[in-house]
Write a protein that holds these residues in place. Structure first.
Motif, PDB file in Angstrom:
ATOM      1  N   LEU A 101      65.795  57.382  34.304  1.00  0.00           N
ATOM      2  CA  LEU A 101      67.262  57.098  35.128  1.00  0.00           C
ATOM      3  C   LEU A 101      67.022  56.003  35.986  1.00  0.00           C
ATOM      4  CD1 LEU A 101      70.051  57.903  35.731  1.00  0.00           C
ATOM      5  CD2 LEU A 101      69.178  59.176  37.607  1.00  0.00           C
ATOM      6  N   LYS A 102      65.715  56.066  36.641  1.00  0.00           N
ATOM      7  CA  LYS A 102      65.691  54.812  37.404  1.00  0.00           C
ATOM      8  C   LYS A 102      65.567  53.420  36.671  1.00  0.00           C
ATOM      9  CE  LYS A 102      63.428  57.252  41.501  1.00  0.00           C
ATOM     10  NZ  LYS A 102      62.129  57.390  42.082  1.00  0.00           N
ATOM     11  N   ILE A 103      65.000  53.591  35.829  1.00  0.00           N
ATOM     12  CA  ILE A 103      64.583  52.267  34.872  1.00  0.00           C
ATOM     13  C   ILE A 103      66.015  51.895  34.275  1.00  0.00           C
ATOM     14  CG2 ILE A 103      63.741  51.490  32.559  1.00  0.00           C
ATOM     15  CD1 ILE A 103      61.426  53.548  32.871  1.00  0.00           C
ATOM     16  N   ILE A 104      66.848  52.689  34.006  1.00  0.00           N
ATOM     17  CA  ILE A 104      68.208  52.576  33.459  1.00  0.00           C
ATOM     18  C   ILE A 104      68.976  51.727  34.519  1.00  0.00           C
ATOM     19  CG2 ILE A 104      70.281  53.155  32.502  1.00  0.00           C
ATOM     20  CD1 ILE A 104      68.590  55.257  30.884  1.00  0.00           C
ATOM     21  N   GLN A 105      68.900  52.489  35.634  1.00  0.00           N
ATOM     22  CA  GLN A 105      69.685  51.964  36.875  1.00  0.00           C
ATOM     23  C   GLN A 105      69.246  50.642  37.223  1.00  0.00           C
ATOM     24  OE1 GLN A 105      69.103  55.214  39.400  1.00  0.00           O
ATOM     25  NE2 GLN A 105      71.145  56.268  39.090  1.00  0.00           N
ATOM     26  N   GLU A 106      67.957  50.297  37.070  1.00  0.00           N
ATOM     27  CA  GLU A 106      67.363  49.002  37.448  1.00  0.00           C
ATOM     28  C   GLU A 106      67.838  48.065  36.439  1.00  0.00           C
ATOM     29  OE1 GLU A 106      63.083  46.836  38.157  1.00  0.00           O
ATOM     30  OE2 GLU A 106      63.155  48.879  38.335  1.00  0.00           O
ATOM     31  N   ILE A 107      67.778  48.256  34.887  1.00  0.00           N
ATOM     32  CA  ILE A 107      68.051  47.175  34.024  1.00  0.00           C
ATOM     33  C   ILE A 107      69.406  47.301  33.771  1.00  0.00           C
ATOM     34  CG2 ILE A 107      67.493  46.767  31.599  1.00  0.00           C
ATOM     35  CD1 ILE A 107      64.858  48.138  31.789  1.00  0.00           C
ATOM     36  N   LYS A 108      70.176  48.244  33.872  1.00  0.00           N
ATOM     37  CA  LYS A 108      71.731  48.275  33.397  1.00  0.00           C
ATOM     38  C   LYS A 108      71.856  47.573  32.072  1.00  0.00           C
ATOM     39  CE  LYS A 108      73.343  47.525  38.348  1.00  0.00           C
ATOM     40  NZ  LYS A 108      71.895  47.700  39.121  1.00  0.00           N
ATOM     41  N   PRO A 109      71.437  48.422  31.100  1.00  0.00           N
ATOM     42  CA  PRO A 109      71.509  47.875  29.578  1.00  0.00           C
ATOM     43  C   PRO A 109      72.995  48.112  29.185  1.00  0.00           C
ATOM     44  CG  PRO A 109      70.412  49.957  29.766  1.00  0.00           C
ATOM     45  CD  PRO A 109      70.498  49.598  31.213  1.00  0.00           C
ATOM     46  N   LYS A 110      73.389  47.213  28.357  1.00  0.00           N
ATOM     47  CA  LYS A 110      74.757  47.149  27.677  1.00  0.00           C
ATOM     48  C   LYS A 110      74.381  48.439  26.721  1.00  0.00           C
ATOM     49  CE  LYS A 110      78.644  45.638  26.399  1.00  0.00           C
ATOM     50  NZ  LYS A 110      79.635  45.479  27.132  1.00  0.00           N
TER      51      LYS A 110
END
Length: 400
Positions: A101-110
């Motif tokens: 979750l933290k990785i996704i929140q940081e990267i904000k992928p499409k």
């Protein structure tokens, strides 16, 4: 458009099986090749979730597969269909939800693309709990189904065969969520040098039979040294490529044991140009890993399957043989007999090549990327932005 403005495509994989990583690399290359507005970010999810335990768990995984395949077979079959046992076992792998979750929140992928089943499970669970609202694509890296690949909040599946598409539909996955593109292979399998140039490069006699042996990324093959020694019983001298992968010990042993072979033997470690070896070989002996066999099919290279591991490799072998892409051998004696027959009579090889030309595609990674781009453009199939979901999201964030 500069990098800061590009859409991020997060590709989650793992090296628990070389194929997951290779498919991730194939998609990453395709993004760089044709998606000018996108930037691929590939991550080994197991290394991120368990950075300290990762090297140990990876070592144990490789040893257990090699030394105790029946244990793996039991777990694979026990969890093939979703049940209470598979759910409990899967919960262990969902322990890294907060990190992902933290990785996704940081990267904000499409879009998030998973080439590893437990990555797909974590992403689906995050969506179910309202923690993310991002399109999720799963690329299945074998030719068979398993409950750990199938999750309710996956927006799109990419599969390697029409049969697997039908299997997923039978298991309740909506047909419009499944696209059959073939298992993605890297661009290098589309851009191989002409065969005559490769024959010169490797100093190959075009009139001699050329056999390529692939042991997988970790160099597992048959019964090890004894299997390679058995190749000496082949009556006709042949040209023999042996790719040992990362197994340096095997490479060293083979260089010593086969130094006086009657065959023209070339021994490689981890080979970055395996597509060139495939292009000039008449036959490949391999375990039935989904990616390696897909690469061979992209090169129209007939396959002789040997030493299938219990689980998905057995399923892959059954599919490949039934489809006419491969033959199989169950023992060293049968393996040598099959090679002898194919050296004497190339008709079965020509037939397998024709089958591959009819059903395989060299553009599987590009086709898969088109599916990913369309999924990213369309957005997630579920709307999780209502007030009740937002409240649930806050509660879960506090709990984890």
């Amino acid at each position: 458009m500069n990098n800061r403005e590009k859409n991020k495509y997060l590709i989650l994989s793992a090296t628990f099986g070389e194929g997951h990583k290779q498919v991730a690399n194939a998609i990453s290359e395709a993004v760089n090749e044709i998606a000018a507005d996108a930037e691929p970010i590939t991550m080994d999810i197991m290394e991120w979730i368990h950075p300290t335990l990762y090297p140990i768990s990876h070592y144990i995984y490789k040893k257990s597969i090699k030394k105790f395949p029946q244990v793996y077979s039991f777990l694979y079959k026990k969890t093939r269909v979703k049940n209470s046992f598979s759910i409990k076992l899967n919960s262990i792998f969902l322990s890294g939800m907060q990190t992902v979750l933290k990785i996704i929140q940081e990267i904000k992928p499409k879009v998030v693309v998973s080439t590893y089943p437990f990555a797909a499970g974590i992403v689906s669970k995050l969506k179910e709990q309202g923690l993310i609202d991002i399109p999720a694509v799963t690329i299945i890296t074998d030719y068979t189904d398993h409950s750990y690949w199938i999750h309710p909040s996956t927006d799109q599946y990419v599969v390697g065969s029409a049969r697997l598409r039908d299997q997923l539909i039978a298991l309740g996955v909506e047909a419009d969520k499944i696209k059959y593109t073939g298992i993605p292979v890297r661009k290098r399998f589309m851009d191989v040098l002409p065969k005559d140039l490769l024959l010169d490069k490797y100093m190959i006699n075009p009139n001699m039979f050329t056999l390529l042996i692939m042991g997988g990324g970790d160099g597992f093959f048959g019964k090890g040294i004894s299997t390679f020694k058995a190749l000496e019983s082949i009556s006709t001298p042949i040209q023999l490529f042996i790719v040992c992968g990362k197994n340096k010990k095997l490479k060293t042993q083979l260089e010593w044991e086969l130094k006086d072979s009657k065959h023209d033997v070339r021994i490689f470690g981890y080979c970055e140009k395996v597509e060139e070896l495939m292009a000039i070989s008449d036959l490949m002996i391999s375990k039935p890993g989904g990616v390696t066999t897909s690469e061979a099919m992209a090169m129209d290279l007939p396959i002789l399957l040997y030493h299938s591991l219990p689980g998905q490799e057995e399923d892959n072998a059954e599919y490949l043989c039934r489809s006419g892409f491969a033959l199989s051998a169950q023992s060293e004696k049968e393996l040598i007999a099959q090679i002898e027959n194919l050296v004497r009579d190339s008709a079965p090889l020509r037939w397998m090549k024709q089958r591959m030309k009819k059903y395989q595609t060299k553009t599987s990674s590009i086709d898969a990327l088109h599916v990913i781009v369309e999924t990213a453009r369309r957005g997630p199939l579920r709307n999780v932005t209502d007030s009740r979901t937002i409240q649930k999201k806050k509660e879960i964030e506090v709990s984890i």
